[in-house]
Design a protein around this motif. Sequence first.
Motif, mmCIF file in Angstrom:
data_model
loop_
_atom_site.group_PDB
_atom_site.id
_atom_site.type_symbol
_atom_site.label_atom_id
_atom_site.label_comp_id
_atom_site.label_asym_id
_atom_site.label_seq_id
_atom_site.Cartn_x
_atom_site.Cartn_y
_atom_site.Cartn_z
ATOM 1 N N TYR A 118 0.758 -1.222 -0.145
ATOM 2 C CA TYR A 118 0.126 0.062 -0.031
ATOM 3 C C TYR A 118 0.695 1.313 0.023
ATOM 4 O O TYR A 118 0.269 2.312 -0.254
ATOM 5 C CB TYR A 118 -1.014 -0.082 0.995
ATOM 6 N N GLN A 119 2.248 1.087 0.313
ATOM 7 C CA GLN A 119 3.036 2.239 0.442
ATOM 8 C C GLN A 119 3.740 2.422 -0.946
ATOM 9 O O GLN A 119 4.532 3.413 -1.454
ATOM 10 C CB GLN A 119 4.122 2.131 1.227
ATOM 11 N N GLU A 120 3.391 1.586 -2.174
ATOM 12 C CA GLU A 120 3.898 1.845 -3.495
ATOM 13 C C GLU A 120 3.602 2.809 -3.964
ATOM 14 O O GLU A 120 2.205 3.390 -3.909
ATOM 15 C CB GLU A 120 3.750 0.483 -4.223
ATOM 16 N N GLY A 121 4.260 3.404 -4.867
ATOM 17 C CA GLY A 121 3.592 4.443 -5.975
ATOM 18 C C GLY A 121 4.352 4.324 -7.247
ATOM 19 O O GLY A 121 5.522 4.978 -7.381
ATOM 20 N N ARG A 122 3.828 3.543 -8.181
ATOM 21 C CA ARG A 122 4.296 3.330 -9.384
ATOM 22 C C ARG A 122 4.485 4.571 -10.391
ATOM 23 O O ARG A 122 5.525 4.659 -11.028
ATOM 24 C CB ARG A 122 3.707 2.399 -9.930
ATOM 25 N N ASP A 123 3.294 5.150 -10.239
ATOM 26 C CA ASP A 123 3.392 6.576 -11.423
ATOM 27 C C ASP A 123 4.544 7.532 -10.643
ATOM 28 O O ASP A 123 4.675 7.586 -9.547
ATOM 29 C CB ASP A 123 1.933 6.992 -11.448
ATOM 30 N N LEU A 124 4.817 8.330 -11.578
ATOM 31 C CA LEU A 124 6.069 9.583 -11.391
ATOM 32 C C LEU A 124 5.403 10.460 -10.467
ATOM 33 O O LEU A 124 6.159 11.270 -9.879
ATOM 34 C CB LEU A 124 6.416 9.975 -12.755
ATOM 35 N N GLU A 125 4.281 10.500 -10.209
ATOM 36 C CA GLU A 125 3.540 11.651 -9.238
ATOM 37 C C GLU A 125 2.897 11.072 -8.233
ATOM 38 O O GLU A 125 2.289 11.672 -7.415
ATOM 39 C CB GLU A 125 2.479 12.424 -10.006
ATOM 40 N N SER A 126 3.427 9.881 -7.753
ATOM 41 C CA SER A 126 3.035 9.325 -6.617
ATOM 42 C C SER A 126 3.488 9.958 -5.124
ATOM 43 O O SER A 126 2.810 10.065 -4.198
ATOM 44 C CB SER A 126 3.280 7.756 -6.441
ATOM 45 N N TYR A 127 4.966 10.322 -5.110
ATOM 46 C CA TYR A 127 5.338 10.642 -3.919
ATOM 47 C C TYR A 127 5.734 12.054 -4.291
ATOM 48 O O TYR A 127 6.799 12.427 -5.235
ATOM 49 C CB TYR A 127 6.805 9.953 -3.474
ATOM 50 N N LEU A 128 5.348 13.046 -3.595
ATOM 51 C CA LEU A 128 5.773 14.487 -3.801
ATOM 52 C C LEU A 128 6.396 15.180 -2.528
ATOM 53 O O LEU A 128 5.879 15.006 -1.397
ATOM 54 C CB LEU A 128 4.324 15.110 -4.334
ATOM 55 N N CYS A 129 7.359 16.055 -2.930
ATOM 56 C CA CYS A 129 8.190 16.805 -1.808
ATOM 57 C C CYS A 129 7.756 18.273 -2.157
ATOM 58 O O CYS A 129 8.094 18.940 -3.167
ATOM 59 C CB CYS A 129 9.527 16.464 -1.843
#
Length: 267
Positions: A100-111
């Motif tokens: 559930y912590q995965e973010g495959r697309d390029l905009e999953s994790y944002l700083c």
Amino acid sequence: MDLKALHMLWLVPVFTLTAQGLDLSVSPGITARCGSHVRLQCMATSSRSGLSIKHIGWYHRNTPVCYVDNQGPILFNQTDHYCEYEDGQLSLTFPKLKPYQEGRDLESYLCKLRSNQEVKHKYTSVELDDCAAAVTGVLTTAGPSCTFYNVYPDGEVHWFRSSNDVWVEPSNSKHLTTKRVETGGYLTIQSNLTLLETVSGVVFNCSLKSSRSGKYIASTLIRSEGLEGRGGARMAPQFKNTAVRSQEVVTKALYVSVILAVLKIIS
């Protein structure tokens, strides 16, 4: 050189300095194994003096994970992740990465960064490899059964005879596969093979094929020992050491015969 040319030469280094002023860098996209230790870094630096960070934070699908603002650190630390901040750098750590912590697309994790100089943001991604942490195989009265644990993202169970890629024919058997979602987003997949004919000494290969990559990611071998097929003819029990058991029976018979003969002579 005319005045216009001198003016253009003077503007070039000005724009260069501005571009080199505030920089926000994040960890590149990561591909990790299930349950591995993963850390994402977000760092703000500036070639200009007097940088004051008003807000810096990590977001997952637009939901705040942790951030630091004028009120101080708001880290939202939990058992499955934690954050640390020091000198313009905010790190997000997953001790054991879960689906559930995965973010495959390029905009999953944002700083996100807001400072007295500029406002900036950058994205990164976290991808999980196909995985199945463990597999067990057992032999039941109906046929072989196998269970795959901590599977991600999903998979299809295939049954073979031995390990030589010979399919178990549907006309001779049927199998039922069940799936259960566990905490963290993993799957437990169980498959039961019911035999429609009597078999003995056959090695069954239970393999899990990933629904994403199309590769086999786990398998186990299960040996049959005189299994009676459903609807087939009844089969006498078989023993792995049949020759030894037969010898024991013969020895006992001879012993009884000798005793009877001796008793007859005495009488």
